[in-house]
Motif scaffolding. Structure first.
Motif, PDB file in Angstrom:
ATOM      1  N   SER A 235    -109.014 -17.496  -8.174  1.00  0.00           N
ATOM      2  CA  SER A 235    -108.641 -16.118  -7.851  1.00  0.00           C
ATOM      3  C   SER A 235    -109.502 -15.173  -8.679  1.00  0.00           C
ATOM      4  O   SER A 235    -109.985 -15.536  -9.755  1.00  0.00           O
ATOM      5  CB  SER A 235    -107.157 -15.867  -8.134  1.00  0.00           C
ATOM      6  N   HIS A 243    -108.656 -11.566  -4.466  1.00  0.00           N
ATOM      7  CA  HIS A 243    -109.317 -12.595  -3.661  1.00  0.00           C
ATOM      8  C   HIS A 243    -108.855 -13.969  -4.148  1.00  0.00           C
ATOM      9  O   HIS A 243    -108.905 -14.252  -5.347  1.00  0.00           O
ATOM     10  CB  HIS A 243    -110.835 -12.487  -3.783  1.00  0.00           C
ATOM     11  N   ASP A 245    -109.174 -18.229  -3.167  1.00  0.00           N
ATOM     12  CA  ASP A 245    -109.711 -19.284  -2.304  1.00  0.00           C
ATOM     13  C   ASP A 245    -109.283 -20.643  -2.853  1.00  0.00           C
ATOM     14  O   ASP A 245    -108.999 -20.786  -4.046  1.00  0.00           O
ATOM     15  CB  ASP A 245    -111.226 -19.184  -2.161  1.00  0.00           C
ATOM     16  N   ASN A 263    -103.081 -22.376   8.081  1.00  0.00           N
ATOM     17  CA  ASN A 263    -103.906 -21.419   7.345  1.00  0.00           C
ATOM     18  C   ASN A 263    -103.272 -20.035   7.377  1.00  0.00           C
ATOM     19  O   ASN A 263    -103.141 -19.368   6.336  1.00  0.00           O
ATOM     20  CB  ASN A 263    -105.308 -21.390   7.971  1.00  0.00           C
ATOM     21  N   HIS A 264    -102.885 -19.609   8.568  1.00  0.00           N
ATOM     22  CA  HIS A 264    -102.284 -18.285   8.756  1.00  0.00           C
ATOM     23  C   HIS A 264    -100.963 -18.165   7.992  1.00  0.00           C
ATOM     24  O   HIS A 264    -100.696 -17.143   7.344  1.00  0.00           O
ATOM     25  CB  HIS A 264    -102.053 -18.036  10.242  1.00  0.00           C
ATOM     26  N   GLU A 267    -101.581 -17.749   4.222  1.00  0.00           N
ATOM     27  CA  GLU A 267    -102.035 -16.387   3.940  1.00  0.00           C
ATOM     28  C   GLU A 267    -100.863 -15.416   3.926  1.00  0.00           C
ATOM     29  O   GLU A 267    -100.744 -14.582   3.020  1.00  0.00           O
ATOM     30  CB  GLU A 267    -103.061 -15.950   4.986  1.00  0.00           C
ATOM     31  N   GLU A 268    -100.006 -15.514   4.930  1.00  0.00           N
ATOM     32  CA  GLU A 268     -98.869 -14.592   5.035  1.00  0.00           C
ATOM     33  C   GLU A 268     -97.927 -14.734   3.839  1.00  0.00           C
ATOM     34  O   GLU A 268     -97.445 -13.731   3.293  1.00  0.00           O
ATOM     35  CB  GLU A 268     -98.108 -14.850   6.342  1.00  0.00           C
ATOM     36  N   ILE A 270     -98.647 -15.902   0.818  1.00  0.00           N
ATOM     37  CA  ILE A 270     -99.323 -15.409  -0.392  1.00  0.00           C
ATOM     38  C   ILE A 270     -99.282 -13.887  -0.438  1.00  0.00           C
ATOM     39  O   ILE A 270     -99.019 -13.288  -1.492  1.00  0.00           O
ATOM     40  CB  ILE A 270    -100.779 -15.920  -0.434  1.00  0.00           C
ATOM     41  N   ARG A 271     -99.510 -13.256   0.700  1.00  0.00           N
ATOM     42  CA  ARG A 271     -99.468 -11.795   0.748  1.00  0.00           C
ATOM     43  C   ARG A 271     -98.055 -11.264   0.515  1.00  0.00           C
ATOM     44  O   ARG A 271     -97.864 -10.203  -0.055  1.00  0.00           O
ATOM     45  CB  ARG A 271    -100.009 -11.298   2.091  1.00  0.00           C
ATOM     46  N   GLN A 279    -106.856 -11.227  -0.052  1.00  0.00           N
ATOM     47  CA  GLN A 279    -107.771 -11.852   0.906  1.00  0.00           C
ATOM     48  C   GLN A 279    -107.877 -13.337   0.552  1.00  0.00           C
ATOM     49  O   GLN A 279    -108.278 -13.676  -0.569  1.00  0.00           O
ATOM     50  CB  GLN A 279    -109.129 -11.173   0.852  1.00  0.00           C
ATOM     51  N   VAL A 280    -107.499 -14.191   1.487  1.00  0.00           N
ATOM     52  CA  VAL A 280    -107.378 -15.622   1.212  1.00  0.00           C
ATOM     53  C   VAL A 280    -108.365 -16.424   2.057  1.00  0.00           C
ATOM     54  O   VAL A 280    -108.463 -16.218   3.272  1.00  0.00           O
ATOM     55  CB  VAL A 280    -105.940 -16.114   1.499  1.00  0.00           C
ATOM     56  N   ILE A 282    -109.293 -20.422   2.877  1.00  0.00           N
ATOM     57  CA  ILE A 282    -108.760 -21.783   2.729  1.00  0.00           C
ATOM     58  C   ILE A 282    -109.703 -22.781   3.393  1.00  0.00           C
ATOM     59  O   ILE A 282    -110.045 -22.637   4.574  1.00  0.00           O
ATOM     60  CB  ILE A 282    -107.356 -21.892   3.350  1.00  0.00           C
TER      61      ILE A 282
END
Length: 295
Positions: A235, A243, A245, A263-264, A267-268, A270-271, A279-280, A282
């Motif tokens: 991060s 950011h 990854d 993946n989606h 991301e959701e 984490i946000r 911004q992720v 993977i």
């Protein structure tokens, strides 16, 4: 949404700028009139507040520019770079006040304290408290790096002003005038400390120091049964530009559609749990070794 935040940050900086200019003029004028080194030093500290607002306005204007071919990640780091200029200005002013304070030891001048000067100092102190509270509150609401940093800078003004106020009261009640240049050196220490804090926070962002604890991210990944292992979790960034990854390992026979959904979903979450603007990235790998995992 991001551009709207930048507009609101600009509005706040303009309001704070005018408030800081007014406070600085009052402190320097009264400090010079009553020959108080500590109050004059505090006034120049307030000047640095106003100057940092100007630098912040410039930084925000640059940071709000949209992505382009030369800057595919945007211009958001200009907000961080502006912090370096603020730190440099504070460093310069702190050294300047130390030099002047030492000179006052060699050629001491007893300040002329009036009730009016004390009232003005109390008034500027109240303004600083309002500025600090307002700027920090809006900074947290807008997730603005520059507003939060600037509010912490202004917070040092509050402690400095309290010290100056106590010094002037002490001189008025009969304490030796030597405490005035001593207080100016204390003011310089606060300024240098603020400079250090700003340098530290800005450099951490520019050298990509980890901003999110790896275990926090792993804790989120553990909520997904599909993930068998995870590594290379990284991060960087700042509060308003996170950011993240990572590499995750899943069963080899998972479909592209399932991989995309996983993946989606990561991301959701984490946000939701870490930062709504994160911004992720993977990288998905097949998992074969079922004996050991890293999550």
């Amino acid at each position: 949404m991001l551009s709207d935040n930048y507009k609101k940050v600009k509005q706040v900086l303009w309001i704070i700028l005018f408030a800081n200019i007014g406070v600085a003029i009052l402190k320097i004028a009264i400090g010079s009139l009553i020959k108080s080194a500590s109050m004059t030093a505090d006034g120049f500290h307030s000047v640095s507040d106003g100057t940092s607002n100007i630098v912040g306005l410039i930084g925000i204007s640059l940071a709000s520019k949209p992505k382009d071919k030369e800057h595919p990640y945007g211009h958001k780091k200009f907000e961080v770079i502006s912090g370096l200029f603020i730190g440099a200005m504070l460093l310069f002013i702190g050294v300047k006040i130390i030099i002047e304070g030492i000179s006052k030891f060699q050629h001491p001048v007893s300040p002329t304290i009036t009730v009016g000067s004390l009232i003005i100092l109390i008034l500027t102190l109240i303004i600083n408290i309002f500025v600090c509270t307002y700027e920090y509150k809006i900074g947290k609401k807008l997730n603005s790096y520059i507003l939060i940093s600037d509010s912490l800078h202004t917070k040092s003004d509050i402690f400095v002003s309290v010290g100056v106020l106590l010094t002037l009261v002490g001189v008025r009640v009969g304490l030796p005038s030597i405490i005035d240049p001593i207080a100016s050196l204390v003011v310089a220490c606060f300024i240098l400390h603020a400079s250090y804090e700003i340098f530290k926070s800005t450099i951490d962002v520019l050298v990509d120091k980890a901003i999110i604890d790896e275990e926090t991210i792993k804790g989120i990944l553990k909520k997904f049964d599909e993930i068998k292992d995870a590594h290379n979790i990284r991060s960087r960034g700042s509060e308003n530009d996170v950011h993240i990854d990572m590499h995750i390992m899943v069963e080899p026979n998972i479909t592209v559609e399932q991989s995309h959904k996983l993946n989606h979903d990561i991301e959701e979450l984490i946000r939701k749990d870490i930062n709504k603007s994160a911004q992720v990235i993977i990288h998905i790998e097949p998992f074969y070794n079922k004996k050991t995992t890293n999550i």
